[in-house]
Design an enzyme around this catalytic site. Structure first.
Site, short mmCIF file in Angstrom:
data_model
loop_
_atom_site.label_atom_id
_atom_site.label_comp_id
_atom_site.label_asym_id
_atom_site.label_seq_id
_atom_site.Cartn_x
_atom_site.Cartn_y
_atom_site.Cartn_z
N LYS A 58 0.86 -1.19 0.00
CA LYS A 58 0.00 0.00 0.00
C LYS A 58 0.88 1.23 0.00
CE LYS A 58 -4.46 0.94 0.42
NZ LYS A 58 -5.56 0.02 0.07
N1 GLU Z 1 -7.25 0.11 -3.34
C1 GLU Z 1 -7.99 -1.06 -3.58
C2 GLU Z 1 -8.01 -1.96 -2.35
O1 GLU Z 1 -7.85 -1.50 -1.24
C3 GLU Z 1 -7.55 -1.79 -4.85
C4 GLU Z 1 -6.11 -2.21 -4.89
C5 GLU Z 1 -5.65 -2.73 -6.25
O2 GLU Z 1 -6.45 -2.73 -7.18
O3 GLU Z 1 -4.48 -3.09 -6.33
O4 GLU Z 1 -8.25 -3.13 -2.43
#
Ligand code: GLU
Length: 415
Positions: free
Chosen positions: A106
């Site tokens: 993240k």
């Molecule tokens: N931000 C989204 C999540 O928390 C998607 C992450 C992604 O598509 O890599 O799952």
């Protein structure tokens, strides 16, 4: 600050509950919980007024035992290293629960995107890529949109990455469809919430048209979830966004509200065909289904006793902290955990990445069909395990997620 620490603590506590049932040793727990790498980079730009602004950009790469690390990039004033670390771990368990070949990561920048001009937003994105481009890539770590970021930001991201490493659209997902994006990626998290809600409510013998729903958040996830649930004949009686909550006992006109938000810079401000309530009151409504689809840490010990909904779908990441989760369980409420409930987004990101690597574009019906298949399989596995082991859906999801990561770690070899 207290809420954010809670969200982080809760992720660890949920992990440990499952790890206890799996008899995992302290050493293995430490191995699985410790992020592989954490980076913090300076992001400084010249603002439109000539002033220098210096921000901090974070990327936490939690685990890569099952594949390249994957997870969104968040632009929000509350972002800090603790929060990003906790969200990165959630991504590891999430990609594992749905069994797509990724680890978890993240990123984030502590900034309010609404306060920036498009030029400033672009500069911040490009500067962040300058700081981390060597540490990411299609086989290493693939960012995507999250709160406060969107497809345009991913397009700048891809373009800036290409300046260092050449054309490679699989370096980031959630891009515009015209620029190697995937039709259906934008709606995928909300659609996934809808698919999983339907599976869960069928198991609980609840009919859509007899289910009154309240949705906190009308951003990408909340608005698509509202659309999908409304089309499937659920009675969506309340939604909210930063401008507050909107309630109508007979059911809201969701198509009209979606158009309203489009015409009013993404918000529901000024929408008159509903009673105006607060965001807190929305959570406490007497409804059959509550969908927190905004920030983390919104259901805590402070308001858990007031939550009346018997079913809660965690469309946001970490909306319910551990103490609240216990209080809800005691009352018999069923919670569909974030690592399953909002996994539609990363699953569609996986399809986008596959498509980018194959240089072959999928159509929307194939995307929707495959999304349905992946989420249905994951739901059935989590449901079965929760019945067999007599544990909550959250603990079952963690057991599956941790189990796959643990096995891959051991198979790959630890030394
Ligand atoms: N931000 C989204 C999540 O928390 C998607 C992450 C992604 O598509 O890599 O799952």
């Amino acid at each position: 600050m207290i809420l954010r620490m809670k969200a982080f603590d809760s992720t660890g506590l949920y992990f440990n509950r499952a790890a206890d049932l799996m008899d995992l040793s302290e050493n293995i727990r430490r191995l699985l919980l410790t992020p592989k790498r954490e980076v913090q980079v300076q992001v400084s730009i010249e603002r439109d007024n000539g002033e220098i602004a210096t921000l901090i950009g974070y990327r936490v790469q939690h685990d890569d035992s099952r594949g390249p690390m994957k997870g969104g990039l968040r632009f929000h004033p509350d972002v800090d290293l603790d929060e990003v670390r906790s969200l990165a771990a959630l991504m590891t368990w999430k990609t594992s629960v749905v069994n797509i070949p990724y680890g978890g990561a993240k990123g984030g920048i502590a900034v309010d995107p609404v306060s920036l001009s498009p030029r400033e937003l672009e500069l911040i994105t490009r500067k962040f890529v300058d700081g981390i481009h060597d540490l990411i890539g299609p086989d290493i770590d693939i960012p995507a949109p999250d709160m406060g970021t969107n497809d345009k930001i991913m397009a700048w991201f891809m373009n800036q990455y290409a300046k260092y490493h050449g054309f490679n659209p699989a370096c980031v997902t959630g891009k515009p469809v015209e620029m190697h994006g995937l039709p259906g990626r934008e709606e995928a998290t909300g659609r996934g919430v809808g698919i999983l809600t339907f599976k869960l409510l069928s198991r609980l013998a609840r009919k859509p048209n007899q289910t009154r729903v309240a949705i906190q958040g009308f951003g990408n996830v909340g608005s698509h979830a509202a659309k999908f649930l409304h089309e499937a004949e659920y009675r969506v009686v309340a939604v909210s966004d930063v401008t507050g909550g909107y309630y109508r006992a007979e059911g809201l006109d969701i198509p009209k509200m979606l158009r309203w938000a489009l015409d009013h810079r993404g918000t529901l401000a000024g929408y008159k065909e509903a009673e105006q309530i607060s965001n807190e009151a929305l959570l406490e409504l007497d409804v059959d289904l509550l969908v927190p689809a905004a920030l983390g840490g919104v259901i805590t010990k402070r308001n858990a006793a007031q939550i009346k909904a018997p079913v809660i779908i965690e469309a946001a990441n970490a909306p319910v902290d551990c103490e609240a989760d216990d209080a809800l369980a005691e009352r018999g409420a069923v919670v569909l955990p974030d690592i399953l409930a909002n996994s539609g987004g990363v699953t569609a990101s996986y399809f986008e990445w596959v498509q980018n690597r194959q240089r072959y574009q999928w159509g929307i019906s194939r995307v929707r069909q495959e999304l349905d298949r992946v989420l249905t399989d994951a739901f059935e596995q989590v449901w079965q395990l929760s019945v067999e082991r007599k544990v909550s859906l959250r603990t079952a999801a963690y057991i599956i997620g941790i189990g796959r990561v643990g096995r891959a770690t051991v198979l790959g070899g630890i030394i």
